[in-house]
Design an enzyme around this catalytic site. Structure first.
Site, short mmCIF file in Angstrom:
data_model
loop_
_atom_site.label_atom_id
_atom_site.label_comp_id
_atom_site.label_asym_id
_atom_site.label_seq_id
_atom_site.Cartn_x
_atom_site.Cartn_y
_atom_site.Cartn_z
NE ARG A 87 22.73 -5.98 -28.90
CZ ARG A 87 22.84 -5.08 -29.89
NH1 ARG A 87 23.81 -4.20 -29.88
NH2 ARG A 87 22.02 -5.11 -30.90
CB CYS B 27 12.28 -0.52 -32.21
SG CYS B 27 11.66 -1.80 -33.31
CG PHE C 117 11.67 -10.93 -31.39
CD1 PHE C 117 10.94 -11.22 -32.53
CD2 PHE C 117 11.02 -10.90 -30.16
CE1 PHE C 117 9.56 -11.46 -32.44
CE2 PHE C 117 9.65 -11.14 -30.06
CZ PHE C 117 8.92 -11.42 -31.21
CG ASP D 93 15.03 -5.89 -29.47
OD1 ASP D 93 14.27 -4.92 -29.66
OD2 ASP D 93 16.20 -5.94 -29.91
CG ASP E 255 15.72 -13.72 -35.38
OD1 ASP E 255 15.83 -12.64 -34.79
OD2 ASP E 255 15.34 -13.82 -36.57
CB SER E 256 11.45 -16.14 -37.61
OG SER E 256 11.59 -14.76 -37.90
N1 SAH Z 1 17.58 -8.22 -30.39
C1 SAH Z 1 18.29 -8.02 -31.63
C2 SAH Z 1 17.52 -7.19 -32.62
C3 SAH Z 1 16.14 -7.70 -32.96
S1 SAH Z 1 15.55 -7.17 -34.50
C4 SAH Z 1 19.66 -7.42 -31.33
O1 SAH Z 1 19.99 -7.15 -30.18
O2 SAH Z 1 20.42 -7.23 -32.28
C5 SAH Z 1 14.12 -8.13 -34.72
C6 SAH Z 1 14.36 -9.57 -35.11
O3 SAH Z 1 13.12 -10.24 -35.02
C7 SAH Z 1 14.88 -9.83 -36.51
O4 SAH Z 1 16.09 -10.52 -36.43
C8 SAH Z 1 13.80 -10.72 -37.17
O5 SAH Z 1 14.36 -11.76 -37.96
C9 SAH Z 1 13.12 -11.29 -35.97
N2 SAH Z 1 11.71 -11.71 -36.10
C10 SAH Z 1 10.69 -11.04 -36.67
N3 SAH Z 1 9.51 -11.69 -36.48
C11 SAH Z 1 9.80 -12.81 -35.76
C12 SAH Z 1 9.02 -13.87 -35.22
N4 SAH Z 1 7.69 -13.92 -35.35
N5 SAH Z 1 9.66 -14.84 -34.52
C13 SAH Z 1 10.99 -14.80 -34.38
N6 SAH Z 1 11.77 -13.81 -34.85
C14 SAH Z 1 11.19 -12.82 -35.53
#
Ligand code: SAH
Length: 392
Positions: free
Chosen positions: A207, A333, A223, A293, A245-246
């Site tokens: 970050r 990840c 995400f 991510d 994010d979803s």
């Molecule tokens: N980048 C974040 C961590 C991401 S974790 C950070 O720095 O903290 C992965 C995330 O993807 C979760 O919050 C989950 O809600 C989201 N997610 C999973 N599938 C998704 C999709 N199809 N579209 C949008 N978000 C999604």
């Protein structure tokens, strides 16, 4: 102490530092209380160390790295103390960090995350689960100011160990929102209800990298969860950062984070990233930086093909949105997908749409999630930054 013997020629991996003995590698799988401390020996009788035994699990013995006579509160206190020294060396004053990362801290089956005065523990093995009281005791001694400890034992892998799922406060009190700072940003974490253990601590240093690359750029954070990368981009003077994010609750936390940090250059929307990228491509939108991510796409070998296809689609779509000179930040990840696999995907997908990429930075999990070289299972996070090459 019960002694368990490996079949002939099964000791090599363990001698080299791996910490798991599988059930089918043992000469016999005697009845015992799950979690009992045992000695593991090679077929010739030479010791490989002591560890926790679970006859119900495929991972029958989890070694503790050396000879342990009793796994009591003093044992955990000593181990936690040395884990803390490592974290302090690399993280300085950061108040949210992973104190114990399982095998990498020679404590297979245990995760401990510290969030200021609140601690979150996860036990993924019977040996650790049985010693909850000792673990809590040791943590309270090491952190006299701690006000509450949560057990977030919701990982499905517990079922394979014959353990039930639990999500509860095990000691003290835990406020509805826990206030911590990361990279100088204020965060309000809902540890009692959040995903995973509350916050994705493993991306801390990545970050910072995004923050340092964001000045005057339009940044799309796919995400975003509770805002991680987008907030760091906004703090790094992005002209605008949009997080997607979803999860409804993640988005509302992200909005709150923008507000309490006084960042008016970031916005958040609830959407499916795959759909949003498609829409932006149709609308011919252009970004200076796109961050990917996603959550893990494959937990087992049978899911790897699907995962690779998912990464291909995501990265191709993101590349289409980038202007020349723009940056693609591609993270993964999924432990079963290697950095090499991800590079290969980027090479193929960029060639397909006739964009040339330059790899400018590679990162991994933050130092509070160290990698034990003898256990490739502990290395999972990939973080690659590419520049889209413009006309020279
Ligand atoms: N980048 C974040 C961590 C991401 S974790 C950070 O720095 O903290 C992965 C995330 O993807 C979760 O919050 C989950 O809600 C989201 N997610 C999973 N599938 C998704 C999709 N199809 N579209 C949008 N978000 C999604």
């Amino acid at each position: 102490m019960l002694t368990l013997t490996l079949k002939p020629r099964e000791e090599r991996r363990l001698r080299d530092g791996h910490l798991w003995a599988f059930r089918d590698e043992l000469v016999a799988v005697p009845q015992a209380e799950p979690g009992e401390l045992v000695r593991l020996v090679a077929h010739d009788g030479s010791s490989l160390g002591t560890g926790f035994y679970n006859p119900l699990s495929k991972i029958a013995v989890r070694l503790l790295g050396g000879e342990v006579d009793v796994a009591d509160a003093d044992f955990f206190y000593r181990r936690f103390t040395s884990s803390k020294v490592l974290r302090q060396r690399f993280l300085g004053q950061e108040e949210a960090y992973r104190l114990v990362f399982g095998e990498a801290d020679m404590l297979s089956g245990l995760i401990v995350d510290v969030y200021g005065q609140t601690i979150v523990i996860q036990m993924l093995s019977a040996g650790m689960d049985r010693r909850k009281a000792e673990i809590v005791d040791a943590l309270r001694r090491l952190y006299p100011d701690v006000s509450g400890i949560i057990e977030k034992n919701t990982a499905q892998t517990r079922v394979k160990e014959g353990l039930v799922l639990v999500d509860a406060v095990v000691w003290g009190e835990v406020p509805e929102v826990v206030l911590v700072q990361e990279n100088g940003l204020k965060l309000e974490l809902r540890l009692l209800t959040g995903q995973k253990t509350g916050y994705f601590l493993d991306q801390k240093f990545n970050r910072r990298v995004v923050g340092s690359l964001s000045r005057d750029r339009q940044v799309l954070d796919c995400f975003c969860n509770v805002g991680g990368f987008a907030l760091n981009a906004a703090q790094g003077h992005a002209s605008m950062a949009l997080g997607v994010d979803s999860s409804e609750s993640a988005i509302s936390s992200a909005m709150r984070h923008a507000e309490i940090n006084g960042l008016d250059n970031c916005q958040f929307v609830k959407a499916n990233v795959f759909d949003l990228l498609r829409e932006h491509i149709e609308q011919e939108r252009v970004w200076d930086m796109v961050i990917l991510d996603p959550p893990s796409f494959a937990k087992s070998r049978s899911a790897i093909r699907g995962a690779l296809a998912g990464y291909s689609e995501l990265n191709r779509s993101a590349l289409k949105l980038l202007r020349p000179g723009g940056l693609l930040v591609s993270s993964s990840c999924t432990q079963l997908v290697s950095e090499h696999d991800l590079l290969d995907i980027l090479y193929r997908e960029s060639a397909r749409i006739r964009k040339r990429l330059r790899l400018v930075h590679r990162g991994s999990q933050a130092p509070d999630h160290p990698v034990l070289l003898s256990m490739p299972e502990t290395q999972y996070l990939k973080f690659l930054v590419f520049e889209v090459i413009g006309d020279p």
